[in-house]
Design an enzyme around this catalytic site. Structure first.
Site, PDB file in Angstrom:
ATOM      1  N   LEU A   1     -30.959  -3.637  64.384  1.00 12.00           N
ATOM      2  CA  LEU A   1     -32.067  -3.339  65.279  1.00 12.00           C
ATOM      3  C   LEU A   1     -31.578  -2.806  66.609  1.00 12.00           C
ATOM      4  O   LEU A   1     -32.099  -1.826  67.127  1.00 12.00           O
ATOM      5  CB  LEU A   1     -32.920  -4.590  65.488  1.00 12.00           C
ATOM      6  CG  LEU A   1     -33.764  -4.976  64.285  1.00 12.00           C
ATOM      7  CD1 LEU A   1     -34.555  -6.237  64.576  1.00 12.00           C
ATOM      8  CD2 LEU A   1     -34.707  -3.845  63.906  1.00 12.00           C
ATOM      9  N   ALA A   2     -30.555  -3.437  67.177  1.00 11.80           N
ATOM     10  CA  ALA A   2     -30.073  -3.009  68.487  1.00 11.80           C
ATOM     11  C   ALA A   2     -29.463  -1.614  68.401  1.00 11.80           C
ATOM     12  O   ALA A   2     -29.811  -0.716  69.179  1.00 11.80           O
ATOM     13  CB  ALA A   2     -29.057  -4.015  69.030  1.00 11.80           C
TER      14      ALA A   2
ATOM     15  N   SER B   1     -37.603 -19.608  56.353  1.00 13.76           N
ATOM     16  CA  SER B   1     -38.108 -19.260  57.682  1.00 13.76           C
ATOM     17  C   SER B   1     -38.746 -20.434  58.417  1.00 13.76           C
ATOM     18  O   SER B   1     -39.441 -21.265  57.841  1.00 13.76           O
ATOM     19  CB  SER B   1     -39.138 -18.153  57.566  1.00 13.76           C
ATOM     20  OG  SER B   1     -39.831 -18.019  58.782  1.00 13.76           O
TER      21      SER B   1
ATOM     22  N   ARG C   1     -35.415 -25.467  67.548  1.00 13.57           N
ATOM     23  CA  ARG C   1     -34.485 -25.615  66.434  1.00 13.57           C
ATOM     24  C   ARG C   1     -33.413 -26.670  66.649  1.00 13.57           C
ATOM     25  O   ARG C   1     -33.077 -27.411  65.735  1.00 13.57           O
ATOM     26  CB  ARG C   1     -33.808 -24.281  66.194  1.00 13.57           C
ATOM     27  CG  ARG C   1     -34.809 -23.276  65.708  1.00 13.57           C
ATOM     28  CD  ARG C   1     -34.197 -21.928  65.535  1.00 13.57           C
ATOM     29  NE  ARG C   1     -35.213 -21.066  64.934  1.00 13.57           N
ATOM     30  CZ  ARG C   1     -35.099 -19.770  64.762  1.00 13.57           C
ATOM     31  NH1 ARG C   1     -33.997 -19.166  65.153  1.00 13.57           N
ATOM     32  NH2 ARG C   1     -36.050 -19.081  64.202  1.00 13.57           N
TER      33      ARG C   1
ATOM     34  N   HIS D   1     -26.760 -20.353  62.129  1.00 12.94           N
ATOM     35  CA  HIS D   1     -27.719 -19.267  61.967  1.00 12.94           C
ATOM     36  C   HIS D   1     -27.538 -18.131  62.964  1.00 12.94           C
ATOM     37  O   HIS D   1     -27.712 -16.969  62.646  1.00 12.94           O
ATOM     38  CB  HIS D   1     -29.120 -19.870  62.125  1.00 12.94           C
ATOM     39  CG  HIS D   1     -30.219 -18.882  62.019  1.00 12.94           C
ATOM     40  ND1 HIS D   1     -30.364 -18.073  60.921  1.00 12.94           N
ATOM     41  CD2 HIS D   1     -31.229 -18.555  62.878  1.00 12.94           C
ATOM     42  CE1 HIS D   1     -31.433 -17.292  61.106  1.00 12.94           C
ATOM     43  NE2 HIS D   1     -31.954 -17.559  62.279  1.00 12.94           N
TER      44      HIS D   1
ATOM     45  N   GLU E   1     -27.387  -9.137  69.273  1.00  8.11           N
ATOM     46  CA  GLU E   1     -26.744 -10.449  69.130  1.00  8.11           C
ATOM     47  C   GLU E   1     -25.293 -10.411  69.621  1.00  8.11           C
ATOM     48  O   GLU E   1     -24.710 -11.443  69.934  1.00  8.11           O
ATOM     49  CB  GLU E   1     -26.819 -10.921  67.661  1.00  8.11           C
ATOM     50  CG  GLU E   1     -26.484 -12.391  67.500  1.00  8.11           C
ATOM     51  CD  GLU E   1     -26.699 -12.929  66.084  1.00  8.11           C
ATOM     52  OE1 GLU E   1     -27.462 -12.321  65.321  1.00  8.11           O
ATOM     53  OE2 GLU E   1     -26.108 -13.976  65.765  1.00  8.11           O
TER      54      GLU E   1
ATOM     55  N   ARG F   1     -31.675 -20.266  71.278  1.00  7.75           N
ATOM     56  CA  ARG F   1     -32.630 -19.168  71.167  1.00  7.75           C
ATOM     57  C   ARG F   1     -33.904 -19.643  70.478  1.00  7.75           C
ATOM     58  O   ARG F   1     -33.838 -20.351  69.477  1.00  7.75           O
ATOM     59  CB  ARG F   1     -32.018 -18.025  70.364  1.00  7.75           C
ATOM     60  CG  ARG F   1     -32.997 -16.910  70.062  1.00  7.75           C
ATOM     61  CD  ARG F   1     -32.346 -15.761  69.337  1.00  7.75           C
ATOM     62  NE  ARG F   1     -31.991 -16.066  67.964  1.00  7.75           N
ATOM     63  CZ  ARG F   1     -32.847 -16.088  66.937  1.00  7.75           C
ATOM     64  NH1 ARG F   1     -34.135 -15.885  67.131  1.00  7.75           N
ATOM     65  NH2 ARG F   1     -32.428 -16.344  65.713  1.00  7.75           N
TER      66      ARG F   1
ATOM     67  N   LEU G   1     -35.030 -10.595  67.301  1.00 12.75           N
ATOM     68  CA  LEU G   1     -35.513  -9.263  66.958  1.00 12.75           C
ATOM     69  C   LEU G   1     -36.044  -8.604  68.223  1.00 12.75           C
ATOM     70  O   LEU G   1     -35.790  -7.440  68.498  1.00 12.75           O
ATOM     71  CB  LEU G   1     -36.614  -9.360  65.897  1.00 12.75           C
ATOM     72  CG  LEU G   1     -36.218 -10.058  64.588  1.00 12.75           C
ATOM     73  CD1 LEU G   1     -37.389 -10.074  63.621  1.00 12.75           C
ATOM     74  CD2 LEU G   1     -35.019  -9.373  63.950  1.00 12.75           C
TER      75      LEU G   1
HETATM   76  C1  LIG Z   1     -31.584 -15.080  57.618  1.00 17.47           C
HETATM   77  C2  LIG Z   1     -31.930 -14.721  59.023  1.00 17.47           C
HETATM   78  C3  LIG Z   1     -33.245 -14.664  59.434  1.00 17.47           C
HETATM   79  C4  LIG Z   1     -33.564 -14.336  60.733  1.00 17.47           C
HETATM   80  N1  LIG Z   1     -34.883 -14.313  61.104  1.00 17.47           N
HETATM   81  C5  LIG Z   1     -35.199 -13.955  62.364  1.00 17.47           C
HETATM   82  C6  LIG Z   1     -36.562 -13.885  62.765  1.00 17.47           C
HETATM   83  O1  LIG Z   1     -37.471 -14.152  61.986  1.00 17.47           O
HETATM   84  N2  LIG Z   1     -36.835 -13.520  64.027  1.00 17.47           N
HETATM   85  C7  LIG Z   1     -35.862 -13.198  64.923  1.00 17.47           C
HETATM   86  O2  LIG Z   1     -36.166 -12.842  66.048  1.00 17.47           O
HETATM   87  N3  LIG Z   1     -34.560 -13.249  64.558  1.00 17.47           N
HETATM   88  C8  LIG Z   1     -34.203 -13.619  63.315  1.00 17.47           C
HETATM   89  N4  LIG Z   1     -32.878 -13.676  62.960  1.00 17.47           N
HETATM   90  C9  LIG Z   1     -31.862 -13.226  63.893  1.00 17.47           C
HETATM   91  C10 LIG Z   1     -31.803 -11.704  63.922  1.00 17.47           C
HETATM   92  O3  LIG Z   1     -32.041 -11.200  62.632  1.00 17.47           O
HETATM   93  C11 LIG Z   1     -30.471 -11.157  64.377  1.00 17.47           C
HETATM   94  O4  LIG Z   1     -30.033 -11.823  65.505  1.00 17.47           O
HETATM   95  C12 LIG Z   1     -30.601  -9.690  64.739  1.00 17.47           C
HETATM   96  O5  LIG Z   1     -31.201  -8.983  63.698  1.00 17.47           O
HETATM   97  C13 LIG Z   1     -29.264  -9.067  65.083  1.00 17.47           C
HETATM   98  O6  LIG Z   1     -29.433  -7.684  65.248  1.00 17.47           O
HETATM   99  P1  LIG Z   1     -28.258  -6.790  65.783  1.00 17.47           P
HETATM  100  O7  LIG Z   1     -28.781  -5.406  65.807  1.00 17.47           O
HETATM  101  O8  LIG Z   1     -27.733  -7.339  67.039  1.00 17.47           O
HETATM  102  O9  LIG Z   1     -27.085  -6.930  64.707  1.00 17.47           O
HETATM  103  P2  LIG Z   1     -27.036  -6.717  63.119  1.00 17.47           P
HETATM  104  O10 LIG Z   1     -28.353  -6.443  62.529  1.00 17.47           O
HETATM  105  O11 LIG Z   1     -26.231  -7.831  62.588  1.00 17.47           O
HETATM  106  O12 LIG Z   1     -26.228  -5.380  62.958  1.00 17.47           O
HETATM  107  C14 LIG Z   1     -24.862  -5.306  63.152  1.00 17.47           C
HETATM  108  C15 LIG Z   1     -24.431  -3.898  62.869  1.00 17.47           C
HETATM  109  O13 LIG Z   1     -23.098  -3.745  63.288  1.00 17.47           O
HETATM  110  C16 LIG Z   1     -22.333  -3.150  62.282  1.00 17.47           C
HETATM  111  N5  LIG Z   1     -20.967  -3.615  62.495  1.00 17.47           N
HETATM  112  C17 LIG Z   1     -20.512  -4.868  62.735  1.00 17.47           C
HETATM  113  N6  LIG Z   1     -19.202  -4.863  62.934  1.00 17.47           N
HETATM  114  C18 LIG Z   1     -18.796  -3.590  62.823  1.00 17.47           C
HETATM  115  C19 LIG Z   1     -17.549  -2.947  62.943  1.00 17.47           C
HETATM  116  N7  LIG Z   1     -16.440  -3.607  63.227  1.00 17.47           N
HETATM  117  N8  LIG Z   1     -17.500  -1.617  62.739  1.00 17.47           N
HETATM  118  C20 LIG Z   1     -18.630  -0.897  62.450  1.00 17.47           C
HETATM  119  N9  LIG Z   1     -19.834  -1.458  62.365  1.00 17.47           N
HETATM  120  C21 LIG Z   1     -19.911  -2.784  62.545  1.00 17.47           C
HETATM  121  C22 LIG Z   1     -22.984  -3.538  61.005  1.00 17.47           C
HETATM  122  O14 LIG Z   1     -22.670  -2.602  60.013  1.00 17.47           O
HETATM  123  C23 LIG Z   1     -24.450  -3.500  61.399  1.00 17.47           C
HETATM  124  O15 LIG Z   1     -24.922  -2.181  61.310  1.00 17.47           O
HETATM  125  C24 LIG Z   1     -32.547 -14.029  61.658  1.00 17.47           C
HETATM  126  C25 LIG Z   1     -31.229 -14.080  61.259  1.00 17.47           C
HETATM  127  C26 LIG Z   1     -30.906 -14.461  59.959  1.00 17.47           C
HETATM  128  C27 LIG Z   1     -29.475 -14.642  59.603  1.00 17.47           C
END
Ligand SMILES: Cc1cc2nc3c(=O)[nH]c(=O)nc-3n(C[C@H](O)[C@H](O)[C@H](O)COP(=O)(O)OP(=O)(O)OC[C@H]3O[C@@H](n4cnc5c(N)ncnc54)[C@H](O)[C@@H]3O)c2cc1C
Ligand code: SF4
Ligand code: FES
Lengths: 287, 644
Positions: free
Chosen positions: B43-44, B284, B337, B408, B432, B442, B448
């Protein structure tokens, strides 16, 4: 009540609990795996047999493969490569053609959600990659599905920039329409539909993506442009045509319906007509 | 080096608008002269890459999966918060701000959190405009549900797969920019280091996972959107590939690590069944809206249940202890939590746990099913129930679910200032991967929100300020730093490949996970942490002697990929322990046994610990240096959190 320091903060307790778990998982299923091994896209592949021993019915299929791989690594052999990430049926990364079925014999689940209780002791399990021209093998069971990304890049979006959009509740969308769009949107892009199809058609996937947008008001302005560019890209990638065998629907882990394809065809057809109309109008104006 | 968080002065509600006005702008015609590297397309990352490309910057985006759509964000189930107040139930930007600060146990920055609450409303608008199919009511307007730690209904959702729908939205925006030629996407590519030129981040070193090719890429700025590091515990709800490598490499190049010990343990996950377990599955938190958490009143009853002498559905009402409702009457099953998790642990420690292992409590829907009907419950949670059934072979419509806490989310991450820049110039961290907005805990549905806030609405403004300062002069890729960093990456890979010992990388990882869970999990003590430090230290030394890594670099090599990630986890684990040891207070998810109230609730020490811990890496095998960013509270009054 206060939390105590003594709780399991000693290694002994900690070991005890670990052994508890080990006891629980000590499975007694033994299987033979017939696995497709292929070093890379350039080399020919072949089936290799492996023993999977001490398997617990509570293991997932991929955990069973983990166990086999740990054994291979201990022997200094190359582990079996397969794609996976979320292991909960949503990222669409896992694949595997198991005993002749994409995502294995059970309906409506992905390979990572398949558990060993589905198999029986002594069984031989055949594991192959997705086999389709547009999905070349990278190694062993992992294939290249970037064609799916390119189809979506060709038009699978609503052209809005960040910022400056209307309030989310400005447009009411009937719940039935929203739910229907959601059903199409649940596609995880795994490619099982292609693997299941004797023509390697990607129609189920592409139509699900198109239907989500064509149902929603946000998708209307580009509705006909979208269907044409996505279908053109799908053809350019070399996916086959649909002959209505329905294997895709039967094997899709998200139960995406064949009616999506009908919807797409309708849009595609009217797009062609619509464009002709447009051209006609232009010509008329000039005259 | 002193830490400047760059929080703008002035009244809370005006900080962000004023700041936006004061930031330097890059002229529209000049934007195409800048290259921005975005690592990660969750997402980020996807929202940042798309938004920056729309503005005109040239973006190179990277992810290790085979498609940006598969980032771990896809797995989020429950929902996303926004202060829309569509329910007319008293929500507001200020209330979301307040709930988040309080939920984080007063260990987050007021300025950041207020901004997050402020832009939350724009996120929902943006997603709907992209065609994200959120849940709707019969009137056609958006539906909401409640989440833990809040008394208003402000969570937007898309059945049990909000993450997938939001990510598909961001991915579609990214696709549009790829099609327009403004984003170049590199899939199956792992970033292994940052290139620093004259103190500024100007590039990265990557490995193509398909053929092992090591490459360098240059850019005027580097954004790390690489997610959290919960997998340091081996078992977590994170996807298998989640790792700390990108953040950790950046840390070793000068980016401070913020609050590494702040981890979130989610109360409702499917319990472990055996040592084959590769990951844990979250159920969830939204389930706590209608499910009631309970355990048998006595250890004897629990034994009977475990042995199968008693059926759970036969247990009399008076023999059940709805412990959350009993202890926290005003929040009941919807306590935050950390509180819910610790209480489950307490039950298990008292011998009142259930299930084969005795390491679980019940989450029961019988009451909701009889009140609302099975169909209504299925409409709300159908896919979660199916998932549970799939994994456990038990039907949750008939018997209560068994749940237990699992790792988590990581609130800690790279330290960033208000502009999301780390302590390295030009190196940013979003989502994250940074430490910014959640303090010590959190709230549900806020990750999200934060990821999309950072990517859609914060970085597009703040990055301009930096880029305008450094100017559009092309990055000098001939600079020796590129070759040097690449060489170091290659040496490390060769060192890993030379390991031909007798223990697999997974075996090390599992052992590390057990140590972390036991001593740096739901309850931490000085004694335990000190012991863990020694254990990890030895484990790491052993890894570099006795691990087995198979194959060579020039191929698709999962063994090598894992080895690199676990090697980094082994270093991170030690820093987490140091941080937990240093923080001699309980706050949010960090529970120090030495610091609790008479009732067993977390006891903060605001006098001595109201700061962000930012750790500076010095050299291998040297202690890291602690820097403190004092937290200033001008708007909220610090109170002991109470959910009674
Ligand atoms: C099962 C589950 C359910 C959840 N439910 C919720 C919810 O209902 N509501 C809520 O707000 N949050 C929820 N969360 C938390 C939330 O989903 C995450 O914190 C959030 O999506 C993280 O987004 P992000 O973009 O920071 O990282 P991520 O979505 O983890 O993306 C990381 C990206 O970095 C890339 N990457 C990582 N390391 C490297 C590297 N060395 N080289 C190249 N690429 C790399 C990966 O390929 C990926 O594209 C949940 C988490 C889990 C585990
Ligand atoms: S339509 Fe079904 S089988 Fe095809 S990609 Fe989507 S989820 Fe997979
Ligand atoms: S691993 Fe994600 S769907 Fe199977």
């Amino acid at each position: 009540m206060r939390f105590e320091v003594l709780n399991r903060n000693t290694t002994q307790d900690f070991r005890l609990r670990t052994t508890d778990f080990i006891k629980m998982s000590n499975g007694n299923m033994n299987l033979t795996l017939k696995v497709w091994r292929q070093k890379n896209a350039q080399t020919a592949g072949k089936f290799v047999n492996y023993k999977a021993e001490g398997i617990s019915p509570d293991m997932s299929f991929l955990e069973m493969l983990d166990v086999v791989n740990e054994g291979l690594i201990h022997k200094g052999e190359d582990p079996i490569h397969f794609d996976h990430d979320c292991r909960e049926g949503i990222c669409g990364m896992c694949s595997l053609y198991i005993n002749g079925h994409p995502h294995g014999p059970k309906r409506a689940i992905t390979t990572c959600q398949l558990h060993m209780r589905t198999f029986h002791d002594g069984e031989t399990v055949t594991i192959e990659p997705w086999r389709a021209g547009p999905f070349p093998v990278i190694k062993d069971l992992a294939v290249d599905r970037s064609a799916f990304d390119r189809i979506q890049q060709a038009g699978g979006y609503v052209s809005v920039n960040t910022g400056g959009v209307p309030d989310a509740n400005e447009i009411a969308i009937p719940k039935v329409i929203a739910d229907e769009a959601f059903n199409s949107a649940t596609c995880i892009g795994c490619g099982a539909c292609v693997a299941a199809c004797k023509n390697a058609s990607a129609m189920l996937f592409v139509s699900a993506k198109i239907k989500q947008f064509s149902l929603l008001p946000q998708g209307q302005p580009e509705r006909y442009r979208r269907v044409q560019s996505m279908v053109a890209q799908m053809d350019a990638e070399g996916f086959g045509s649909c002959t209505n065998t329905g294997a895709c629907e039967a094997e899709c882990p998200k139960e995406i319906k064949l009616t999506n394809i009908a919807g797409m065809n309708l849009d595609y057809f009217s797009a062609k007509l619509f464009r002709q109309e447009e051209l006609h109008e232009q010509g008329h104006g000039e005259g | 080096m002193s830490l400047d968080a760059k929080i703008p002065a002035g009244p809370l509600a005006e900080k962000w608008s004023k700041h936006k006005f004061n930031l330097k702008l890059v002229n529209p015609a000049n934007k195409r002269k800048y290259d921005v590297i975005v690592v990660g397309t969750g997402l980020a990352g996807a929202s940042a890459a798309a938004s920056l490309a729309e503005l005109g910057y040239n973006v190179k985006a990277f992810c290790f999966q085979d498609s940006p759509r598969r980032a771990h964000s896809i797995a989020a189930q429950g929902g996303i918060n926004a202060a829309k107040n569509y329910r007319n139930d008293g929500d507001s930007v200020y209330r979301l701000f307040y709930d988040t600060i309080k939920g984080g146990d007063y260990r987050a920055r007021e300025g950041n959190v207020y901004r997050l609450a402020e832009v939350s409303v724009n996120i929902i608008d943006q997603c709907v405009a992209q065609g994200v199919p959120f849940a709707r009511e019969y009137g056609g307007l958006l539906d909401n549900r409640s989440f833990g730690g809040a008394q208003v209904s402000r969570t937007f959702y898309a059945r049990g797969q909000t993450g997938q729908q939001l990510l598909l939205g961001a991915y579609s925006a990214l696709n549009r920019q790829i099609n327009a030629g403004k984003v170049k996407m590199y899939t199956r590519t792992e970033m292994l280091d940052v290139v620093i030129v004259d103190g500024k981040a100007q590039g990265i070193v990557t490995r193509n996972l398909k053929d092992g090719k090591i490459e360098t890429h240059s850019g005027h700025a580097v954004l790390l959107c690489t997610g959290g590091y919960g997998n340091v515990f081996y078992l977590s709800t994170n996807a298998m590939g989640c790792n700390v490598t990108a953040a950790w490499r950046a840390h070793k190049r000068g980016a401070f690590f913020g609050n590494p010990c702040y981890t979130q343990i989610h109360p409702t996950c499917i319990p472990v069944t055996g040592d084959h377990q590769s990951k844990l599955t979250l159920m969830s938190e939204s389930l706590r809206n209608d499910g009631r958490v309970w355990a048998p009143k006595t250890a004897e009853l629990s034994q009977k249940l475990r042995k199968g002498e008693l059926k759970v559905t036969d247990l009399k009402e008076e023999d059940r202890d709805y412990f959350l409702e009993r202890k926290y009457p005003s929040f009941g099953n919807l306590v935050p939590r950390d509180v819910a998790s610790r209480n489950a642990k307490e039950i298990v420690d008292e011998g009142r746990g259930v299930g084969g292992s005795g390491v679980a409590v019940y989450l029961d829907f019988a009451e909701s099913i009889s009140r609302l009907g099975e169909d209504a419950v299925r409409a709300k949670y159908g896919n979660l129930f199916d998932m549970y059934y799939q994994i456990t072979d038990e039907n949750p419509y008939e018997v209560p679910m068994r749940i237990y806490p699992a790792v988590h989310y990581t609130m800690g991450g790279l330290w960033v200032d208000y502009n999301l820049m780390t302590t390295v110039q030009g190196l940013y961290a979003l989502g994250e991967a940074n430490f910014s907005d959640h303090g010590a805990n959190r709230l549900g549905a806020s990750a999200l929100m934060q990821g999309l806030a950072d990517g859609y609405f914060v970085i597009p403004y703040t990055i301009g300020d930096y880029l305008a300062t450094i100017g559009p002069k092309p990055v000098d890729t001939k600079h020796p730093a590129f070759e040097q960093t690449k060489k170091e990456v290659e040496e490390r890979i060769n060192k890993l490949l030379s390991l031909k010992g007798n223990k697999t990388v997974d075996e090390y990882h599992r052992e590390l996970g057990l140590i972390m869970w036991e001593y740096c999990g739901m309850a931490r003590s000085e004694e335990g942490l000190k012991k863990a430090k020694g254990l990890i230290h030895n484990l790491r030394a052993d890894f570099w002697k006795n691990a087995i890594v198979i194959g060579e670099n020039e191929e698709f090599n999962s063994s090598l990929e894992k080895a690199g990630r676990v090697a980094d986890f082994l270093e991170l684990g030690e820093l987490m322990i140091d941080d937990a040891l240093m923080r001699h207070e309980s706050c949010g998810g960090h529970f120090r046994l030495e610091s609790q109230t008479e009732e067993g609730e977390a006891k903060r020490d605001d006098e001595n610990f109201a700061f962000v811990a930012a750790w500076e890496y010095k050299a291998d095998n040297q202690p890291e240096v602690l820097h403190k960013e004092e937290l200033v509270f001008e708007n909220v009054h610090l109170t002991q959190r109470s959910y009674k």
